[in-house]
Scaffold this motif. Structure first.
Motif, PDB file in Angstrom:
ATOM      1  N   ASP A  87       0.830  -1.167   0.138  1.00 40.87           N
ATOM      2  CA  ASP A  87       0.028   0.072  -0.020  1.00 40.87           C
ATOM      3  C   ASP A  87       0.887   1.319  -0.222  1.00 40.87           C
ATOM      4  OD1 ASP A  87      -2.202  -1.730   0.331  1.00 40.87           O
ATOM      5  OD2 ASP A  87      -2.419  -1.211   2.403  1.00 40.87           O
ATOM      6  N   GLY A  93      -1.165   8.423   7.351  1.00 40.17           N
ATOM      7  CA  GLY A  93      -1.550   7.336   7.383  1.00 40.17           C
ATOM      8  C   GLY A  93      -2.748   7.244   6.546  1.00 40.17           C
ATOM      9  N   THR A  94      -3.063   8.017   5.624  1.00 42.59           N
ATOM     10  CA  THR A  94      -4.415   7.871   4.983  1.00 42.59           C
ATOM     11  C   THR A  94      -3.904   7.169   3.787  1.00 42.59           C
ATOM     12  OG1 THR A  94      -5.079  10.315   5.509  1.00 42.59           O
ATOM     13  CG2 THR A  94      -5.917   9.334   3.623  1.00 42.59           C
ATOM     14  N   LEU A  95      -4.811   6.175   3.512  1.00 44.46           N
ATOM     15  CA  LEU A  95      -4.362   5.280   2.425  1.00 44.46           C
ATOM     16  C   LEU A  95      -4.570   5.987   0.821  1.00 44.46           C
ATOM     17  CD1 LEU A  95      -3.922   2.053   2.008  1.00 44.46           C
ATOM     18  CD2 LEU A  95      -6.351   1.963   1.148  1.00 44.46           C
ATOM     19  N   ARG A  98      -3.959   0.818  -3.112  1.00 42.93           N
ATOM     20  CA  ARG A  98      -4.052  -0.597  -2.784  1.00 42.93           C
ATOM     21  C   ARG A  98      -4.256  -1.219  -4.147  1.00 42.93           C
ATOM     22  NH1 ARG A  98      -7.065  -1.794   2.766  1.00 42.93           N
ATOM     23  NH2 ARG A  98      -4.904  -1.311   3.387  1.00 42.93           N
ATOM     24  N   ILE A 175      -5.877   0.419  -7.192  1.00 41.56           N
ATOM     25  CA  ILE A 175      -6.842   1.431  -6.692  1.00 41.56           C
ATOM     26  C   ILE A 175      -6.356   2.878  -6.146  1.00 41.56           C
ATOM     27  CG2 ILE A 175      -8.894   2.046  -5.529  1.00 41.56           C
ATOM     28  CD1 ILE A 175      -9.625   0.084  -7.780  1.00 41.56           C
ATOM     29  N   THR A 177      -7.314   5.797  -4.113  1.00 45.72           N
ATOM     30  CA  THR A 177      -8.399   6.228  -3.332  1.00 45.72           C
ATOM     31  C   THR A 177      -8.725   7.788  -3.989  1.00 45.72           C
ATOM     32  OG1 THR A 177      -7.072   6.415  -1.503  1.00 45.72           O
ATOM     33  CG2 THR A 177      -8.674   4.647  -1.316  1.00 45.72           C
ATOM     34  N   HIS A 178      -7.831   8.529  -3.923  1.00 51.81           N
ATOM     35  CA  HIS A 178      -8.274  10.105  -4.550  1.00 51.81           C
ATOM     36  C   HIS A 178      -8.036  10.410  -5.874  1.00 51.81           C
ATOM     37  CE1 HIS A 178      -7.819  10.448   0.000  1.00 51.81           C
ATOM     38  NE2 HIS A 178      -6.672   9.546  -0.141  1.00 51.81           N
ATOM     39  N   THR A 223      -2.401  14.796   2.587  1.00 53.01           N
ATOM     40  CA  THR A 223      -3.742  14.387   1.759  1.00 53.01           C
ATOM     41  C   THR A 223      -4.847  15.925   1.698  1.00 53.01           C
ATOM     42  OG1 THR A 223      -3.660  12.229   1.760  1.00 53.01           O
ATOM     43  CG2 THR A 223      -5.728  12.993   1.003  1.00 53.01           C
ATOM     44  N   ASN A 224      -4.992  16.196   2.986  1.00 57.91           N
ATOM     45  CA  ASN A 224      -5.665  17.395   3.362  1.00 57.91           C
ATOM     46  C   ASN A 224      -5.271  18.836   2.728  1.00 57.91           C
ATOM     47  OD1 ASN A 224      -7.746  15.920   4.869  1.00 57.91           O
ATOM     48  ND2 ASN A 224      -6.293  16.117   6.527  1.00 57.91           N
ATOM     49  N   HIS A 227      -5.316  18.551  -1.053  1.00 54.73           N
ATOM     50  CA  HIS A 227      -6.722  18.698  -1.484  1.00 54.73           C
ATOM     51  C   HIS A 227      -7.075  20.395  -1.759  1.00 54.73           C
ATOM     52  CE1 HIS A 227     -10.950  18.775  -2.390  1.00 54.73           C
ATOM     53  NE2 HIS A 227     -11.032  19.546  -1.013  1.00 54.73           N
TER      54      HIS A 227
ATOM     55  N   PHE B  56     -11.420   4.999   3.264  1.00 51.86           N
ATOM     56  CA  PHE B  56     -10.423   6.184   2.476  1.00 51.86           C
ATOM     57  C   PHE B  56     -10.862   6.915   1.452  1.00 51.86           C
ATOM     58  CE2 PHE B  56      -7.285   3.950   5.300  1.00 51.86           C
ATOM     59  CZ  PHE B  56      -7.212   5.163   6.120  1.00 51.86           C
ATOM     60  N   TYR B  57     -11.611   6.171   0.691  1.00 55.60           N
ATOM     61  CA  TYR B  57     -12.373   6.698  -0.551  1.00 55.60           C
ATOM     62  C   TYR B  57     -13.402   7.594   0.070  1.00 55.60           C
ATOM     63  CZ  TYR B  57     -15.306   7.400  -4.571  1.00 55.60           C
ATOM     64  OH  TYR B  57     -16.074   8.105  -5.546  1.00 55.60           O
ATOM     65  N   PRO B  61     -11.124  13.883   1.256  1.00 52.86           N
ATOM     66  CA  PRO B  61     -11.209  15.410   1.521  1.00 52.86           C
ATOM     67  C   PRO B  61     -12.277  15.737   0.104  1.00 52.86           C
ATOM     68  CG  PRO B  61      -8.951  15.272   1.574  1.00 52.86           C
ATOM     69  CD  PRO B  61      -9.718  14.037   1.325  1.00 52.86           C
TER      70      PRO B  61
END
Lengths: 575, 112
Positions: A87, A93-95, A98, A175, A177-178, A223-224, A227, B56-57, B61
């Motif tokens: 991962d 620690g935000t994924l 994966r 995948i 996630t973001h 991530t924050n 974004h 997480f998805y 944000p």
């Protein structure tokens, strides 16, 4: 017999022969021993047999209890899934990425009885697929893929067709996630799980290391923050009608990159063949003439060499200078005499050029070499740009001093800014969290760095400064703007702003860059307490404005003490 | 004597037979339960693996900001500081005060 009887008559019948007696007893004893031996052997045999059985089962129990559960019935367990790649997570620690089990739909034409019926079903369920191509492949009779990377919906549709010839080939897909958020950093993997771009390619070996499969690869990105910056930059593209943009947030002390945004971006969960150059990573691969941002380097070098102090007045600065065939001038008309700090605050080309002449070509060359500005940057991505090489001909020093004729990546420029403001330590930008500290080379003294920070702050706070819109109360923002032409296309502008905050003891450097922005006539700026409409198109009116908005939002996340908030809302202990 | 040996042998045989079969059965049961548990663990792990991905998805944000935009029509009204109780005791104390005041007021009105 008679003889025997005769012989026996000579003896007393009652008398027992010692020999005979002995013989009988021994015989009996032998018999007993023999019998008991047989029974003992049986007992031993039984013992051995049962002992062996018990040992076998005991060994099995021990084996069952001790052996690794993963080996146990793993192959037959349909639930079991072992990822082929590690991962990827962000600094919190935000994924981010994966591997999941996915399917390709393949067709074995020999197993399809009614081909026409099958084609009709496919056409009804998957109108996007080219039926002619499917029909051709079907008629060839060879195994082929109908659809790759099926989603759950498609899989169910195909499943419900009930065709034996449809084979669901399992494979692992990656995948993200973001989706778009990290498209220029993470890159992608192919169907065989080999990294083909970005982090996925650079760390391909590490990501596939079987020993480390359970420990994710941690990036320095947040991530924050990513974004927020991505969102603000996207809005900026709309507001200023820019063709592209980029932003980079870096920790000035250890080079950790907290955010790297390059626009336009793309959804990395989708497989698309992108050929448009606008989709390159502008921060690490883009090579740009960053303009006035380089003036900070010239001033820093002049201060470092003790040629001038920030207060030194440079007298009789001409309005125009002719160098070879080029005519160099300032955008605005500045006073003839300017202090060194004023040269940077007002962004005077000629003032900077005069300072560069004082420094001399040899020292300037040495400085450029020390900062690695002309070498390919060292960074954990595959997509890296090599700065354009040039010859130090007649006017080179003059033009480079104010950022023209030298094209570098925004990543390198930000790293050099970080070095100038963190006390002089040259840092290597990184996106991987490392325990060990870098051995940093010093390019300027702490004292020079302190002086530079003061001047950069004044660029934002002073009336003549070019970056007033980034003066976000409480965060002590300092920085320098750069408005230049795109190296490839002279009709396009490139507006850049590199800021450092809090400027008293800088922690972060933020670069905001907009490609070819237009005047935002609908936008109303809050300029030093006045509401004014947008009429200008320099970096101070777009990149700086965006940087200010970003800092206002990310400041609290970065836990920078905002003086305004602290003074108004934080309760103070009296005793 | 041979009879005793035979008896002992049979006894040992039957005891060992019993123990062996017990051990064997125990092993089988353990093995089965391990298999079941392993299957459950694998299924739970798979669920967790996929749920984590979903989490997480869904909590990304970008998704959250979209959700906030969708729910932006809700107007949140600031609450009076006096109505915020930091613990349950404060709340009950204030409620008691209110009830006492109520009772006193009722008494007053009755007297009138």
């Amino acid at each position: 017999m008679k003889r025997k009887q005769k012989k026996n008559k000579d003896f007393n019948i009652n008398q027992k022969s010692f020999y005979f007696e002995d013989y009988l007893e021994t015989n009996q004893k032998n018999k007993k021993v023999k019998n008991s031996n047989i029974s003992q052997d049986r007992v031993y045999l039984l013992f051995f047999l049962f002992f062996s059985l018990i040992t076998i089962f005991s060994i099995k129990i021990i084996f069952v209890s001790l052996k690794n559960l993963e080996i146990y019935n793993q192959k037959n367990n349909s639930f079991h899934f072992t990822s082929l790649r590690r991962d990827i997570i962000d600094r919190n620690g935000t994924l981010i990425s994966r591997n999941v089990k996915s399917f390709h739909a393949a067709i074995n034409p020999n197993l399809i009885k009614n081909k026409e019926n099958f084609l009709i079903k496919i056409r009804l369920n998957f109108p996007d697929l080219s039926i002619k191509k499917v029909e051709q492949k079907l008629n060839k009779g060879k195994y082929f893929y109908l659809k790759k990377r099926l989603d759950q919906n498609d899989k169910e549709k195909l499943w419900s067709l009930g065709e034996k010839g449809i084979i669901f080939e399992p494979f692992q897909s990656r995948i993200y996630t973001h989706a778009n958020l990290y498209s220029h950093i993470l890159g992608q993997v192919d169907y065989d799980n080999y990294g083909i771009s970005g982090v996925e390619k650079y760390f391909d070996k590490e990501l596939k290391d079987k020993k480390l499969l359970n420990s994710p690869l941690q990036l320095t990105l947040d991530t924050n923050i990513q974004h927020i910056i991505d969102d603000e930059l996207n809005r900026a593209l709309e507001t200023f009608n820019a063709t592209g943009g980029g932003a980079l947030l870096m920790d000035v002390n250890n080079g950790e990159v907290l955010s790297l945004v390059s626009l336009p971006n793309f959804n990395i969960n989708k497989r698309e063949n992108i050929t448009d150059n606008n989709y390159t990573n502008k921060i690490t691969k883009g090579i740009y003439e960053l303009g006035s941002i380089f003036k900070t380097f010239t001033i820093a070098l002049a201060l470092e060499k003790n040629l001038v102090s920030p207060e030194t007045i440079i007298k009789n600065i001409p309005r125009k200078i002719k160098c070879s065939v080029h005519e160099i001038s300032d955008i605005k008309q500045f006073p003839k005499d300017l202090s060194v700090e004023d040269i940077l605050i007002r962004s005077s080309n000629i003032g900077t050029l005069m300072l560069a002449k004082k420094i001399g070509e040899r020292d300037y060359k040495e400085f450029i070499k020390e900062t690695n500005l002309l070498n390919m940057p060292e960074f954990e991505l595959e997509e890296l740009g090599t700065p354009l090489s040039f010859k130090w001909n007649k006017c080179k020093l003059e033009t480079i001093s104010y950022g023209h004729g030298i094209a570098v990546t925004p990543l390198q420029a930000t790293a050099t800014y970080a070095a100038l403001t963190n006390g002089g330590n040259l840092i290597k930008p990184t996106i991987i969290r490392k325990e060990e500290q870098q051995d940093n080379k010093k390019i300027i003294s702490s004292e020079t760095s302190r002086k530079i920070n003061i001047i950069l702050r004044k660029v934002v706070t002073e009336k003549e400064g070019t970056a007033s819109l980034a003066n976000i109360y409480g965060y002590d923002v300092g920085g320098k703007t750069g408005t230049s032409q795109n190296y490839g296309n002279k009709n396009e502008n490139l507006n850049t702003f590199i800021s450092v905050f809090p400027s008293q003891n800088p922690k972060y450097a933020l670069l905001v860059m907009l490609e070819n922005p237009q005047v935002a006539t609908d936008l109303i700026y809050n300029y030093r307490g006045m509401k004014i409409k947008g009429t200008r198109n320099e970096a101070g009116w777009n990149s700086v404005y965006i940087a200010g908005k970003i800092i206002k939002k990310i400041g609290p996340i970065l836990a920078i003490k905002n003086k305004e908030f602290y003074n108004k809302h934080v309760a103070k202990k009296l005793n | 004597m041979p009879k005793i040996n035979l008896v002992i042998s049979i006894c040992i045989f039957s005891i060992l037979l019993g123990i062996t079969s017990a051990i064997k059965n125990q092993t089988r049961t353990i093995e089965k339960s391990i298999y079941k548990i392993d299957k459950k663990i694998a299924a739970t792990e798979k669920d967790l693996y996929e749920t984590e991905l979903d989490y997480f998805y869904l909590s990304s944000p970008n998704n959250l900001s979209k959700k906030i935009e969708d729910l932006a029509f809700i107007e949140y009204i600031p609450m009076d500081f006096s109505r915020i109780y930091l613990n349950y005791r404060d709340f009950t104390d204030s409620q008691k005060k209110i009830t006492i005041l109520k009772i006193n007021n009722e008494k007053k009105t009755k007297k009138k």
